[in-house]
Design an enzyme around this catalytic site. Structure first.
Site, PDB file in Angstrom:
ATOM      1  CG  PHE A   1     -21.961   0.762  -5.002  1.00  0.00           C
ATOM      2  CD1 PHE A   1     -21.604   1.256  -6.589  1.00  0.00           C
ATOM      3  CD2 PHE A   1     -22.825   0.082  -5.613  1.00  0.00           C
ATOM      4  CE1 PHE A   1     -22.485   1.608  -7.292  1.00  0.00           C
ATOM      5  CE2 PHE A   1     -23.628   0.678  -6.594  1.00  0.00           C
ATOM      6  CZ  PHE A   1     -23.847   1.423  -6.909  1.00  0.00           C
TER       7      PHE A   1
ATOM      8  CE1 TYR B   1      -2.680  -2.701   0.290  1.00  0.00           C
ATOM      9  CE2 TYR B   1      -3.588  -2.459   2.699  1.00  0.00           C
ATOM     10  CZ  TYR B   1      -3.554  -3.221   1.501  1.00  0.00           C
ATOM     11  OH  TYR B   1      -4.395  -4.448   1.510  1.00  0.00           O
TER      12      TYR B   1
ATOM     13  CB  SER C   1     -14.182  -4.235   0.248  1.00  0.00           C
ATOM     14  OG  SER C   1     -12.824  -3.611  -0.590  1.00  0.00           O
TER      15      SER C   1
ATOM     16  NE  ARG D   1     -12.888  -3.942  -4.743  1.00  0.00           N
ATOM     17  CZ  ARG D   1     -12.016  -3.890  -4.365  1.00  0.00           C
ATOM     18  NH1 ARG D   1     -11.115  -2.746  -3.723  1.00  0.00           N
ATOM     19  NH2 ARG D   1     -11.140  -4.970  -4.823  1.00  0.00           N
TER      20      ARG D   1
END
Length: 317
Positions: free
Chosen positions: A207, A54, A201, A205
């Site tokens: 949504f 990351y 997630s 993510r």
């Protein structure tokens, strides 16, 4: 916050995913990210998840700074083996023993600690025998640098092969209302072996929160490359977000809280510990997410949410 056992490692029932503080989801602020991690600890969210990949080390440095002086409160999870330093957008999977040991030392240095609570093999390189990779991780456990071993995005067969060499505490996989692959890919083996599932997630993510407009994502936001966020798919998938919102409104909760509560509730269905690790880089969202485990879903809620899960349009990648 209540505790959950992952193969002998006691963790908070919800964790914090830190990836977005350094990569994938557009710009993030260092100070705000630090404040978010520290606020999570204040709220009892003690499983902090990062990875060497990351931000190519940036995220581990950030997490290390955030937990300085509070290390004893944290169950620190990081991952090794995805090397993005060769070229932008390209990744080399490094599972060979020498690379694993070098990765562990580098992560310890960036994190500013002398041990890692949960060290995940981030992705599998099928060219490297599992017994070699897990053997190297076993040596790290024996040296005290690693407390528990994890695997990320593996099949049941791979989990069994690894567990035969050394006990595995947890498997980390993407898992949410609209991504349910672990139920058929790895849950049976995890249940048989007593391995927990750490769900990244859990908000799809972002949504499933109903707050993400795919058309307005920043050019640097990695979701622009995902099939479910393309214009046509996002329009179709809005029905899923709307369904989650309707259930949330009936409970005085947010859509994100319902999505997280659903993932946490799957522990009983799957017969394994399931710990969601929603990611965020802002204090208000971590506060909201931490309250998700207080949301109670009825049998009717679960049935309605299950029905929504079958409507997803677009592949995961």
């Amino acid at each position: 916050m209540k505790r959950v056992e992952l193969g002998g490692l006691s963790v908070s029932a919800e964790g914090l995913g830190c990836m977005g503080m350094s990569s994938v989801y557009g710009a993030a602020d260092w100070d705000e990210s630090i404040a978010t991690i520290r606020r999570a600890l204040d709220l009892g969210v003690t499983l902090i998840d990062t990875a060497a990949a990351y931000g190519i080390g940036h995220n581990e440095v950030l997490v290390g700074r955030a937990i300085a002086g509070r290390r004893d409160e944290v169950q620190l999870a990081t991952k090794f083996g995805m090397d993005f330093t060769t070229a932008r957008g390209k990744v080399v999977i490094r599972n060979e023993p020498a690379a694993i040991k070098a990765a562990a030392d580098a992560s310890l240095l960036r994190l500013g600690t002398d041990y890692i609570d949960l060290f995940y093999l981030h992705r599998v390189n099928p060219q490297v025998p599992f017994e070699d990779s897990i053997g190297a991780l076993t040596e790290l456990v024996e040296e005290g640098k690693v407390r528990h071993i994890g695997l990320s995005e593996v099949t049941g067969e791979q989990l069994r092969a690894a567990h035969a060499v050394h006990p595995i505490a947890a498997v980390q996989s993407e898992y949410s209302l609209w991504t349910r692959d672990p139920e058929t890919v790895v849950a049976e083996a995890a249940r048989a072996l007593g391995v927990g599932l750490v769900a990244y997630s859990p908000l799809g993510r972002g949504f499933l929160t109903g707050t993400v407009d795919p058309a307005r994502l920043a050019p640097t936001d990695g979701r622009r490359r995902l099939a479910r966020f393309t214009d046509e798919a996002a329009t179709a998938n809005q029905a899923i977000a709307d369904g989650v919102r309707r259930i949330a409104e009936g409970k005085g909760a947010t859509s994100g809280q319902v999505a997280i509560a659903w993932v946490a509730s799957r522990s009983g269905t799957l017969g394994i510990p399931v710990v969601p690790i929603p990611g965020t880089k802002r204090v208000p969202w971590v506060e909201q997410n931490a309250a998700a485990l207080q949301v109670q879903l009825t049998a009717d809620d679960m049935a309605a949410l299950d029905e929504l899960a079958g409507q997803v349009v677009g592949a995961r990648y």
